[in-house]
Design a protein around this motif. Structure first.
Motif, mmCIF file in Angstrom:
data_model
loop_
_atom_site.group_PDB
_atom_site.id
_atom_site.type_symbol
_atom_site.label_atom_id
_atom_site.label_comp_id
_atom_site.label_asym_id
_atom_site.label_seq_id
_atom_site.Cartn_x
_atom_site.Cartn_y
_atom_site.Cartn_z
ATOM 1 N N ALA A 50 -4.819 10.856 -2.540
ATOM 2 C CA ALA A 50 -6.082 10.218 -2.894
ATOM 3 C C ALA A 50 -6.881 11.154 -3.792
ATOM 4 O O ALA A 50 -7.074 12.331 -3.474
ATOM 5 C CB ALA A 50 -6.854 9.883 -1.637
ATOM 6 N N SER A 51 -7.350 10.626 -4.929
ATOM 7 C CA SER A 51 -7.986 11.508 -5.902
ATOM 8 C C SER A 51 -9.327 12.036 -5.407
ATOM 9 O O SER A 51 -9.763 13.111 -5.811
ATOM 10 C CB SER A 51 -8.141 10.787 -7.244
ATOM 11 O OG SER A 51 -9.002 9.690 -7.085
ATOM 12 N N ALA A 52 -9.988 11.289 -4.518
ATOM 13 C CA ALA A 52 -11.287 11.754 -4.027
ATOM 14 C C ALA A 52 -11.155 13.079 -3.283
ATOM 15 O O ALA A 52 -12.008 13.957 -3.405
ATOM 16 C CB ALA A 52 -11.917 10.702 -3.122
ATOM 17 N N SER A 53 -10.060 13.234 -2.530
ATOM 18 C CA SER A 53 -9.923 14.482 -1.780
ATOM 19 C C SER A 53 -9.600 15.649 -2.706
ATOM 20 O O SER A 53 -9.998 16.786 -2.449
ATOM 21 C CB SER A 53 -8.877 14.344 -0.674
ATOM 22 O OG SER A 53 -7.648 13.978 -1.241
ATOM 23 N N ASP A 78 0.806 -1.215 0.000
ATOM 24 C CA ASP A 78 0.000 0.000 0.000
ATOM 25 C C ASP A 78 0.841 1.267 0.000
ATOM 26 O O ASP A 78 0.397 2.310 -0.448
ATOM 27 C CB ASP A 78 -0.946 0.018 1.209
ATOM 28 C CG ASP A 78 -2.240 -0.717 0.890
ATOM 29 O OD1 ASP A 78 -2.343 -1.215 -0.253
ATOM 30 O OD2 ASP A 78 -3.106 -0.800 1.767
ATOM 31 N N ARG A 107 -11.621 20.610 -5.287
ATOM 32 C CA ARG A 107 -11.949 21.362 -6.507
ATOM 33 C C ARG A 107 -13.425 21.719 -6.536
ATOM 34 O O ARG A 107 -13.801 22.837 -6.896
ATOM 35 C CB ARG A 107 -11.584 20.526 -7.744
ATOM 36 C CG ARG A 107 -10.089 20.348 -7.922
ATOM 37 C CD ARG A 107 -9.786 19.374 -9.039
ATOM 38 N NE ARG A 107 -10.332 19.829 -10.310
ATOM 39 C CZ ARG A 107 -10.840 19.027 -11.235
ATOM 40 N NH1 ARG A 107 -10.891 17.730 -11.046
ATOM 41 N NH2 ARG A 107 -11.292 19.520 -12.358
ATOM 42 N N LEU A 108 -14.275 20.759 -6.142
ATOM 43 C CA LEU A 108 -15.713 21.019 -6.167
ATOM 44 C C LEU A 108 -16.111 22.086 -5.161
ATOM 45 O O LEU A 108 -16.956 22.930 -5.441
ATOM 46 C CB LEU A 108 -16.479 19.727 -5.885
ATOM 47 C CG LEU A 108 -16.663 18.822 -7.101
ATOM 48 C CD1 LEU A 108 -17.157 17.454 -6.669
ATOM 49 C CD2 LEU A 108 -17.649 19.444 -8.097
ATOM 50 N N ARG A 109 -15.517 22.025 -3.987
ATOM 51 C CA ARG A 109 -15.801 23.027 -2.962
ATOM 52 C C ARG A 109 -15.629 24.434 -3.525
ATOM 53 O O ARG A 109 -16.467 25.305 -3.347
ATOM 54 C CB ARG A 109 -14.797 22.862 -1.823
ATOM 55 C CG ARG A 109 -15.396 22.561 -0.511
ATOM 56 C CD ARG A 109 -14.290 22.703 0.522
ATOM 57 N NE ARG A 109 -14.209 21.570 1.413
ATOM 58 C CZ ARG A 109 -15.167 21.242 2.280
ATOM 59 N NH1 ARG A 109 -16.276 21.933 2.340
ATOM 60 N NH2 ARG A 109 -15.019 20.219 3.082
ATOM 61 N N ARG A 153 1.060 2.928 -3.233
ATOM 62 C CA ARG A 153 -0.098 3.713 -3.641
ATOM 63 C C ARG A 153 -0.208 5.018 -2.869
ATOM 64 O O ARG A 153 -0.665 6.002 -3.393
ATOM 65 C CB ARG A 153 -1.369 2.901 -3.411
ATOM 66 C CG ARG A 153 -1.597 1.879 -4.498
ATOM 67 C CD ARG A 153 -3.013 1.408 -4.402
ATOM 68 N NE ARG A 153 -3.051 0.052 -3.871
ATOM 69 C CZ ARG A 153 -4.142 -0.520 -3.417
ATOM 70 N NH1 ARG A 153 -5.262 0.156 -3.373
ATOM 71 N NH2 ARG A 153 -4.109 -1.749 -2.979
ATOM 72 N N ALA A 211 -10.830 15.826 -5.744
ATOM 73 C CA ALA A 211 -12.148 16.115 -6.318
ATOM 74 C C ALA A 211 -12.967 16.985 -5.373
ATOM 75 O O ALA A 211 -13.581 17.971 -5.776
ATOM 76 C CB ALA A 211 -12.894 14.808 -6.596
ATOM 77 N N LYS A 212 -12.943 16.615 -4.110
ATOM 78 C CA LYS A 212 -13.749 17.350 -3.141
ATOM 79 C C LYS A 212 -13.297 18.804 -3.040
ATOM 80 O O LYS A 212 -14.110 19.724 -3.018
ATOM 81 C CB LYS A 212 -13.666 16.677 -1.775
ATOM 82 C CG LYS A 212 -14.616 17.294 -0.775
ATOM 83 C CD LYS A 212 -14.532 16.655 0.580
ATOM 84 C CE LYS A 212 -15.550 17.321 1.504
ATOM 85 N NZ LYS A 212 -15.418 16.864 2.887
#
Lengths: 318, 95
Positions: free
Chosen positions: B13-16, B5, B21-23, B8, B18-19
């Motif tokens: 982490a790509s989700a954070s 791990d 940028r969206l914010r 990796r 994304a969050k």
């Protein structure tokens, strides 16, 4: 033009009765059915108006039609009298998901143009006595829907004693989507945990708050619910997908349901049986929970944790 | 936790991402909601005028409209390049 094509189709199926009425929906459709589970409710709460639910998203392909079908079936399964309307003029699909595509004779635009009665156009679901489908027209005319026409149909459905009218919105923010949400009392905003879907949903939330009849009249705002679809708990844990809380934080509204990514969804649309009827699939059960929550029940979220990993994947990741 | 791990975990982490940028974009779009349609054009024309004199970035002009009930405030903020000594700071117009 559109009509000729349909006529051909119907003749080929041999399903058209002589007077052009719908196979099973038209003759004995709407109320007056004393065996209908909703008859009692209608009699006691005579003043109760139908609740208009719009299923919308902005972005295409996130699961609006799948969700509309399952929500409508879920409500009908509880004995509610439900009409589900496909607003996606030119791209009719709700009929396929509900498995009644070969019984479409008349559509929403025919009713608005006075080419048939509402009763003739309502298709009675084969599995649920209290569920009726109004198909979208396949016309390419973008102005086929009018605000007055939509209002007339919704009013007539209310007068016929429907408890719920589910409006399946097209993607985008143009006329069809606008009219689908305009008369709504309640909105189910379908969102995938993915950047473009979340952003478009926020846009839709803004429109619900400003471009609806409730907003224009200054009435109580349209109730907003998030329905998270294609959720993959394992990817959320890996940090590759936004979590329920992430989406909730960004959009600032409550989540009414989380539908896990599931093989059952494709299998259901292949078969024309809404996935909520597949009690085996996680997605079906999650839709059932979402409908219960829409009706005010408290249910804890299921299928939001990743499946347990075996020893091999623990060691090597996976 | 797999023994590989750590390979990796070198990626954020790509989700954070994304969050985050969206914010930002959602907050920005919400602030512009209900604003008049001419704002983007106004922003572009102002930018063109400024670029006649100073070589500023396309992102340099921030046009902001706020409603204070009785009156609205149109706020223009222009970020100028650090080296140019003659013009710094922000432009503010009220009306």
């Amino acid at each position: 033009m559109n009509h000729e094509a349909e006529n051909d189709d119907r003749n080929a199926e041999g399903e058209l009765s002589g007077d052009g009425t719908q196979e099973s929906g038209a003759p004995q459709p709407v109320p007056s059915d004393s065996r209908s589970p909703t008859a009692g409710i209608a009699a006691t709460g005579a003043e109760k108006l139908a609740e208009i639910i719009v299923v919308t998203s902005g972005k295409g392909g996130v699961g609006k039609t799948t969700s509309s079908a399952s929500i409508a079936v879920g409500l009908a399964r509880r004995g509610k009298k439900v009409a589900v309307i496909d607003f996606d003029v030119g791209l009719r699909n709700l009929d396929l998901i509900l498995g009644c595509e070969r019984r479409v004779v008349y559509d929403f635009v025919n009713v608005i143009h006075g080419e048939c009665t509402l009763k003739q156009a309502l298709i009675k679901d084969k599995r649920h006595d209290t569920l009726f489908v109004l198909a979208a027209s396949q016309t390419r005319d973008k102005d086929a829907l009018t605000k007055e026409g939509v209002e007339r149909v919704l009013t007539e459905l209310r007068d016929e004693g429907f408890d719920y009218i589910v409006c399946d919105s097209p993607a985008g923010i143009e006329k069809g989507a606008y009219l689908a949400m305009y008369f709504a009392d309640c909105a189910v905003v379908v969102v995938n945990p993915e950047v473009s879907s979340v952003r478009d949903s926020d846009r839709i939330l803004g429109l619900l708050a400003s471009k609806t009849r409730r907003a224009e009249l200054g009435a109580a705002p349209v109730a907003q619910h998030l329905l998270l679809t294609r959720y993959n708990p394992a990817r959320v844990i890996n940090g590759d997908m936004m979590s329920i809380d992430d989406v909730k934080d960004i959009l600032g509204i409550e989540v009414v349901g989380v539908i896990p990514e599931s093989e059952g969804v494709l299998a259901a649309s292949n078969a024309g049986v809404p996935v909520i009827l597949d009690d085996e699939s996680n997605a079906g059960q999650a839709y059932e929970d979402a409908v219960a929550r829409l009706l005010g029940e408290q249910r804890t979220m299921r299928f939001i944790d990743a499946p347990k990993k075996g020893l091999f994947s623990r060691l090597f990741g996976g | 936790m797999g023994i590989f791990d750590f390979l990796r975990s070198r990626h954020k982490a790509s989700a954070s991402i994304a969050k985050e940028r969206l914010r930002i974009i959602v907050a920005q779009e919400r602030s512009q909601r209900g604003a008049p349609d001419y704002l983007p054009l106004l922003r572009r024309e102002i930018l063109e005028v400024i670029r006649k004199y100073v070589n500023v970035d396309m992102e340099a002009v921030d046009v902001h409209l706020e409603n204070d009930g009785t009156h609205s405030v149109l706020e223009l903020s222009v970020a100028l390049p650090g080296q140019s000594a003659e013009l710094t700071g922000g432009l503010r117009a009220e009306g």
